[in-house]
Design a protein around this motif. Structure first.
Motif, PDB file in Angstrom:
ATOM      1  N   ASN A 191      53.548  37.900  91.851  1.00  0.00           N
ATOM      2  CA  ASN A 191      54.000  37.198  90.489  1.00  0.00           C
ATOM      3  C   ASN A 191      52.571  36.751  90.373  1.00  0.00           C
ATOM      4  O   ASN A 191      51.600  36.284  91.506  1.00  0.00           O
ATOM      5  CB  ASN A 191      54.663  35.850  91.168  1.00  0.00           C
ATOM      6  CG  ASN A 191      54.835  34.723  90.916  1.00  0.00           C
ATOM      7  OD1 ASN A 191      54.418  34.965  90.095  1.00  0.00           O
ATOM      8  ND2 ASN A 191      54.417  33.472  91.020  1.00  0.00           N
ATOM      9  N   PRO A 192      51.800  37.102  89.381  1.00  0.00           N
ATOM     10  CA  PRO A 192      52.365  37.186  88.126  1.00  0.00           C
ATOM     11  C   PRO A 192      52.163  38.471  87.403  1.00  0.00           C
ATOM     12  O   PRO A 192      51.641  40.129  88.593  1.00  0.00           O
ATOM     13  CB  PRO A 192      51.540  37.108  87.388  1.00  0.00           C
ATOM     14  CG  PRO A 192      49.718  36.703  88.182  1.00  0.00           C
ATOM     15  CD  PRO A 192      50.105  36.697  89.641  1.00  0.00           C
ATOM     16  N   ASP A 205      49.897  40.456  91.164  1.00  0.00           N
ATOM     17  CA  ASP A 205      49.183  40.195  92.862  1.00  0.00           C
ATOM     18  C   ASP A 205      50.817  40.935  93.812  1.00  0.00           C
ATOM     19  O   ASP A 205      51.719  41.340  92.763  1.00  0.00           O
ATOM     20  CB  ASP A 205      50.214  38.700  92.509  1.00  0.00           C
ATOM     21  CG  ASP A 205      49.743  37.650  94.508  1.00  0.00           C
ATOM     22  OD1 ASP A 205      49.472  38.332  95.189  1.00  0.00           O
ATOM     23  OD2 ASP A 205      50.080  36.358  94.326  1.00  0.00           O
TER      24      ASP A 205
HETATM   25 MN    MN Z   1      50.676  34.617  93.157  1.00  0.00          MN
END
Ligand code: MN
Ligand code: GDP
Length: 376
Positions: A191-192, A205
């Motif tokens: 995320n993302p 991430d």
């Molecule tokens: Mn993140």
């Protein structure tokens, strides 16, 4: 056990999940030499094991050397939710076109592994789940470890209209699942999860949490543990063969067996008290374990009483009693002890404790009632 992003992205890379080139740095000089290898712009990211780094100013894309050095120093000086920043990840900045969310997690209520995906990435997923639950796609593994492509395909299609992206997302998810199961994770999250300027999917991430109970199988992961984020008492308890979890209340608990330990906490709550901890001395307890348990528990200054609840099976009550007596001799116990013992060698235990002027209870309800009273 949480691991840092730079460690999690190494696992991603090992499993073939695309990440941008990068390395971890402790000094601006190290950051510069990494940036020289990857080329500018680079993204620099505080390596802290707490969420919301981005919002706290711990993530920054920089375009040149001067900016890298000043931003590196700024982030290094941050305090993010009580934690200082020791290291920063320096990675080639991805030119992000769109942010998605992709994770494999455990759904404790359903008792199943769940794949979670959303076209609303980059943001706090819990928030999306609350405000726009329809924007979150969930896929339950139903006890299997392999991805059933037929079942997953419509979900991939829900995220991406492009067939190439659907295929790519499926392949990345398969790798994420493989990592999740092979490394005994409780969470593997991207995320993302992004589309870059070349139209490729990448992990911008990486968040991985390993199930503590599986660490014995993964010495390579234990080595990644960041002691700064561990509770010293919990670590010491583990070394001494005790299962210990610190809680908020003031009734210290020493119990044998995880089930009885849970039951004891429930009973404390039911009768209006609050447990200060979960502590299981284990099955084959010896006097030393009781002494260690008392030492650790009594460090918590909130404690008003210690409740010892033993159902003797393999655990011998007289071992426990001897542990208590040793503790009384060796350490100062500034709070009342409420002792309930029943089962193997109960009589011997009672005789030992009574001789030392201690009262014991046979019924758990009585003992807990007494302990809760003493905690007020
Ligand atoms: Mn993140
Ligand atoms: P978190 O806030 O701790 O989850 O940190 P992230 O690593 O997810 O970064 C937060 C945000 O920074 C992301 O949602 C992106 O918008 C941005 N970001 C992170 N990495 C990059 C990158 O490589 N390039 C660009 N352009 N933005 C990035």
């Amino acid at each position: 056990m949480k691991i840092h992003e730079y460690q999690a992205r190494n696992l991603f890379a090992e499993y073939g999940i695309p990440v941008a080139d990068g390395e971890v740095a402790q000094t601006p000089q190290e950051a510069l030499s990494i940036a020289h290898k990857t080329g500018f712009p680079v993204v620099i990211k505080a390596q802290v094991l707490v969420g919301g780094r981005g919002k706290a100013g711990g993530v920054k894309v920089v375009a040149n050397e001067a900016e890298l050095i000043s931003e590196f120093n700024r982030i290094k000086a941050l305090n993010i939710k009580g934690y200082t920043v020791d290291r920063l990840l320096v990675a080639r900045a991805i030119d992000i076109k769109k942010e998605y969310y992709l994770a494999v997690a455990i759904d404790n209520i359903k008792g199943d592994v769940v794949v979670i995906a959303s076209a609303e990435g980059g943001v706090d997923i819990e928030e999306v789940a609350q405000t726009h639950p329809e924007k979150i796609i969930k896929f339950y593994m139903q006890g299997t470890k392999i991805l059933d492509e037929e079942r997953w395909a419509p979900i991939a299609a829900g995220l991406f209209s492009d067939v190439r992206l659907q295929k790519s997302a499926t392949s990345i998810l398969q790798k994420l699942l493989k990592l999740f199961f092979e490394k005994d994770c409780s969470l593997a999250e991207i995320n993302p999860f992004v589309i870059d300027d070349k139209g490729n999917l990448m992990a911008a991430d990486a968040k991985v949490i390993i199930d503590d109970n599986a660490l014995e199988r993964h010495p390579e992961l234990v080595a990644l543990r960041d002691m700064k984020y561990e509770d010293a008492d919990e670590l010491e308890a583990k070394e001494k063969g005790l299962s210990f979890v610190k809680l908020e209340g003031n009734v210290g608990c020493i119990v044998n067996g995880a089930g009885l330990a849970m039951g004891t906490m429930d009973e404390v709550n039911l009768l209006g008290g609050k447990a200060a901890n979960f502590l299981d001395v284990g099955g084959s307890s010896n006097p030393q374990k009781v002494l260690n348990a008392l030492k650790i528990i009594l460090r918590n200054k909130d404690i008003k009483v210690v409740l010892i609840n033993i159902f003797g099976g393999i655990t011998r009550c007289d071992d426990i009693a001897n542990g208590i007596l040793t503790a009384l001799k060796q350490i100062e116990i500034p709070v009342p002890l409420v002792i309930r013992l029943t089962g193997t060698n109960e009589k011997e235990a009672k005789a030992l404790l009574t001789a030392a002027g201690l009262t014991t209870f046979k019924s758990m309800r009585q003992a807990v009632t007494e302990a809760v009273k003493a905690s007020k």
